[in-house]
Structures are given as C-alpha cells and as structure tokens.
Design an enzyme around this catalytic site. Structure first.
Site, PDB file in Angstrom:
ATOM      1  CB  ALA B  70       2.710  -9.902  -2.487  1.00 43.18           C
ATOM      2  CG  ASN B 150      12.565  -7.793  -0.844  1.00 43.24           C
ATOM      3  OD1 ASN B 150      13.104  -8.628  -1.555  1.00 43.24           O
ATOM      4  ND2 ASN B 150      12.515  -7.919   0.461  1.00 43.24           N
ATOM      5  CB  ALA B 199      -2.803  -2.859  -2.553  1.00 45.07           C
ATOM      6  CG  HIS B 200       1.485  -3.137   1.786  1.00 46.56           C
ATOM      7  ND1 HIS B 200       2.607  -2.810   2.513  1.00 46.56           N
ATOM      8  CD2 HIS B 200       1.580  -4.450   1.507  1.00 46.56           C
ATOM      9  CE1 HIS B 200       3.340  -3.909   2.667  1.00 46.56           C
ATOM     10  NE2 HIS B 200       2.737  -4.908   2.066  1.00 46.56           N
ATOM     11  CB  CYS B 324      11.911  -9.323   8.860  1.00 45.75           C
ATOM     12  SG  CYS B 324      11.783  -8.888   7.148  1.00 45.75           S
TER      13      CYS B 324
END
Lengths: 129, 392
Positions: B70, B150, B199-200, B324
């Site tokens: 992404a 998110n 995908a993950h 993060c």
C-alpha cells in the site's frame, strides 16, 4: 530499550504501598510532580537506626517505577547511615537506564533522602521528650 | 499472547497460504514470459487474482494495478498524479489523520513547490465536508482521503468528498487499506479514481498490494517505477506472483466471510469496550464510536503514563498511542485534540478473524489489572480521599 531489571519491577513491583505517616517511626519523602510526569513517594519505618520496612508509590514512566521500586528494595534492611550513601548514579547503573531517563533516578533518591531526613528528625524529637 | 493488533498486520489465512504455495517452486514462471507454459500459467494466475481483487471492490480487472504494497500504491497515486498534472494544477488536499504513507509523499511534493492543504478533523475524527468544499479549487490536482483510519477506525464520507472534488476536476484517491474486506467497498459508489490496498492487512502476505485505477484515470497518472512495462506501463518490475495470488485469494476469502465476520467482530469489540468501561474509571473512546471499523477500539486512560502502561501489558499484543518509531504521540490522536499525555496513554485494539470471545474476556481482565495496578501505585492516591490518578 529497557533492561530486565526495569521490566520485572514494572510488571511485578514489590513494596508498593503506604505506611502510617503519623507514626513516630515512619519517615515520608516525596519528590517530583505529577505535572512534570514523574512523582515518587517513599516511606520508611526505622527501628534502632535500621530501616525495617520501606514502601513506595510512583507515577511516571517505566524507568520511574523501577527506580522507586529499587530504592525501596535497597532501603529495606539497610541502616539510615548506609542509606544516605545511595546515589542516583547507582540507581542508573543497577537498572541500566538510558541517558534520557536519568532524571527519574534523581527523583527516587530525592524522595528517599527526604524520608531519611524526616525519620531522623522524628527520632531526634522522640529522644528529646 | 492474545493478538489484538490486526490493524498492524494479520496472519496469512490457511486458504490463502494453500493458494500461494505452488507459485514458489512448482509454478515459478514469470508472467511476462510469453513463449512457454510456465509463463502462461503464471500469467493466468495473476489475471485470476486481478479478477478476485476487482470483484471485492466492484471494479473491472483492467482497473487493478499490482504493487509491492500500500505504501507504494499511495506513492504511485500521489507522486504519479503530480507528475502528470498540468502546470495550473499544483495543489493537493489531504487530511491530518492520514497514514504517513500519504502524508509523507504530500510533504515531499510540498518541498518541490506544491501547495498542500492538510484539513483538520473534529474530535470525532471526521473531516468537515464544508472544509473540503472550501479547500478544493480548480487548481487542485488531487484530493486524498483515507476510507477507514488505521488507528481510530473512523470511516470518512469519501463519496461526498469525491463529489466535491470532482466538481473542480480533481483526481480523488483513497487509502482503503484498512477498509478492504472489513466493510463493503464499491469503487463506483465511492466515486474514487484511485484506491490503495494491501494484502497483509487482509490475511494475505506482506509485500504485495494494489492500486485501483479507474478507467480513464490512467491518463492522469505517471508510473513511478519504470522498466519492463508491466501493469500496463504503470508499474514496472517482475510481478510477485505468489504474493499476487495470495492477495487475490485473500480477497475471495474476505468476500465470502465479510458479512458474518463484521457482525461477529463488532460484537466482540463492543464487549471489550463494555468490560473496560464498566471496570475502569477515566477511560474514553478516541474518536466517534461510529462510523468505525468493526474490529477497531481506540481508548485513552486518564492518569496513566502511556509508556509504563505499554510495558506493563505482557499478555496482549496491542498498539499504543505513540507513533511507530518514537515516544512522540500519534499524529492521529493529537489531530483529534488529545493532549500529549492522554494520546500517549492510549491503546489501539484491532480485533480480527482469529479473535475469540474468551480472548476478549482475558484481554480485558489483563488490561484492567494493569491499569488498576498503575493507578494504585500512583502517589496521587497515597492519601485517603485523594483524587484518582495523575493529570490527564
């Protein structure tokens, strides 16, 4: 980021608690502020010049919790004279604190010294009576 | 360890894994090899995956461009639109709560002289449509607004935003990574030109994603990875066949399971909130309770040091209110108006396919015990009658 010595004291802190502040045997010390993000309160019960019980309360990061916890550990069983020799540097070394957290060791040691001062004062007042 | 961090990543679903495995060593062909069976088999598998992705988002297969994930899809959308934009459209509109994979490419363009408008959000986490309308001008090349956040799971009114943006001829991009397979997506209803997927986050493998490029929008997009002409010239490089097959399979599985899973996971999420709210004082949901992803709960605790909270939590994998890479508070939470300390004393729960009711009970019990312990040891509670906890 933190040593096992810090992690174990954060996850399973020993000697958290309060001693009766008004007791003639109990000295209470408090350092730091909640607003500043670190505050420690350490209490000791002294009998015949030896600390027979130490309790702490702390607000702050993991390092602050570990520093206050370690201070209570060291105080319990030590003499008042021995306890006055504890330094922030010893706390930093024992916990392997990162440089940016050194101030929390100062807070813990400050609280301990104030508790020692009050216990000594109370003991002196007791003898005068 | 109870895993409640499904916004960060998800385990590969066994059905996805099974679909992928032959494409590592048995069917290892390069889909660009046009002259033999291994190449044709690989190409067939990629085209099947393209259809599976397209089916989940209501697109046609030709509108799906595979990428390495992404972050690359977002970069292709933003830098790609900018590279193709005419000289009189050098303005981008985005939102303060976007992922860094959107904000950073926008900042990079700003450094090159582009005008970037970063819209604020309300305490709910929602962007104000009037602010969007005001921000978009005939000079706007791109409006990029995330579909589901998110961190706080808030679902933005992308269709309404697209209508306002299209009125001025801007391209509309949405980072739909967290929404894919978690809520129904129809790109035609959303009316977006570009949408990013990974995908993950969807029980597929890491290292593969896709950009939806609406038919015709490719004329306003320039490739950022060149060489080989793959993906209709929009993304060069040998295709990651096992990964792409995994993304396709993950989309097919999600299409089958989504309706039931949304209900199941939202019930578990509501139960988690009920347990926390009933047992812990001074806990609040960050952002509006709805519209929010079914598996998301983001809460902040009063009178707790966030870093100590995270280190004291040993039995549950959750994410904190810290960014993060540092002890800085999350830019999403501060955009909601949370102070630094409160933002840091936040936890993001991401429930997923593997989450069970028993895990939610256990996780809540553990978090409640940790919060209670930290509060009990605070000197603000040293005296009887003292107020709870530290400052917010």
């Amino acid at each position: 980021m933190y040593s096992d010595a810090v992690l174990e004291r954060v996850r399973d802190p020993k000697r958290v608690g309060v001693l009766p502040e008004d007791s003639p045997e109990v000295g209470t010390g408090q350092a730091g502020t909640l607003d500043a993000g670190t505050m420690a309160r350490i209490q000791i019960r002294v009998k015949d010049g030896r600390i027979v019980e130490a309790r702490f309360k702390v607000f702050g990061c993991s390092a602050a919790i570990a520093a206050a916890c370690l201070m209570a550990e060291w105080l319990e069983g030590a003499t008042v004279t021995q306890s006055r020799a504890f330094t922030p540097g010893q706390v930093v070394d024992a916990l392997g604190l990162p440089e940016e957290r050194v101030h929390v060791a100062n807070v813990a040691v400050d609280a301990a010294r104030q508790a020692l001062d009050e216990a000594t004062r109370k003991a002196g007042t007791g003898r005068q009576r | 360890m109870i895993y409640l961090d499904h916004h960060a990543t998800t385990p590969v679903d066994p059905r996805v894994m099974k679909a992928m495995l032959p494409f590592f060593s048995e069917k290892f062909g390069n889909p660009s090899s046009r002259t033999h069976r291994p190449g044709w088999d690989a190409s067939d598998a990629v085209e099947r995956a393209r259809k599976q992705v397209a089916a989940l988002i209501g697109a046609s297969a030709r509108e799906v461009v595979f990428t390495s994930g992404a972050t690359e899809a977002n970069n292709l959308a933003i830098a790609g639109v900018a590279a193709a934009a005419p000289a009189d459209r050098r303005h981008i509109v985005t939102v303060a709560t976007e992922h860094k994979a959107v904000l950073d490419p926008c900042r990079a363009l700003e450094a090159q002289g582009w005008q970037v408008t970063v819209l604020p959000v309300a305490a709910t986490g929602l962007v104000d449509l009037a602010a969007v309308e005001q921000a978009v001008t005939p000079g706007t090349a791109l409006v990029s607004v995330m579909l589901a956040n998110n961190e706080i799971g808030i679902v933005q009114p992308v269709a309404e935003i697209a209508r306002l943006a299209h009125a001025h001829g801007a391209i509309v991009h949405t980072d739909a990574v967290q929404a894919l397979g978690k809520l129904p997506i129809e790109v035609s209803s959303l009316d977006v030109d570009l949408a990013s997927f990974s995908a993950h986050k969807l029980y597929g493998p890491k290292g593969v994603g896709a950009l939806y490029v609406k038919r015709g929008a490719d004329k306003r997009l320039r490739a950022q990875v060149r060489g080989g002409g793959q993906e209709r010239g929009l993304r060069g490089g040998t295709l990651n066949v096992p990964g792409i097959v995994g993304l396709g399979a993950a989309c097919e599985v999600a299409a089958q399971d989504m309706a039931v899973e949304m209900l199941r996971v939202s019930a578990l999420r509501d139960r988690l909130w009920q347990l926390l709210r009933d047992e812990v004082d001074g806990v609040a949901i960050n952002g509006a309770p709805a519209p929010r992803l079914a598996g998301n709960l983001n809460v902040s605790f009063d009178g707790i040091d966030g870093e100590a909270l995270l280190l004291a939590i040993t039995d549950v994998a959750v994410s904190s209110g810290a960014a993060c890479t540092s002890a800085e508070p999350s830019h999403v939470l501060t955009a909601l108006g949370l102070g630094t300390r409160r933002a840091l004393a936040s936890l993001r729960f991401g429930l997923g396919r593997g989450t069970t009711a028993a895990e939610i009970e256990d996780a809540a019990r553990h978090i409640i015990a940790v919060v209670s312990q930290l509060r009990a040891q605070s000197p603000a509670r040293a005296h009887a009658g003292a107020t709870a906890g530290g400052p917010a």
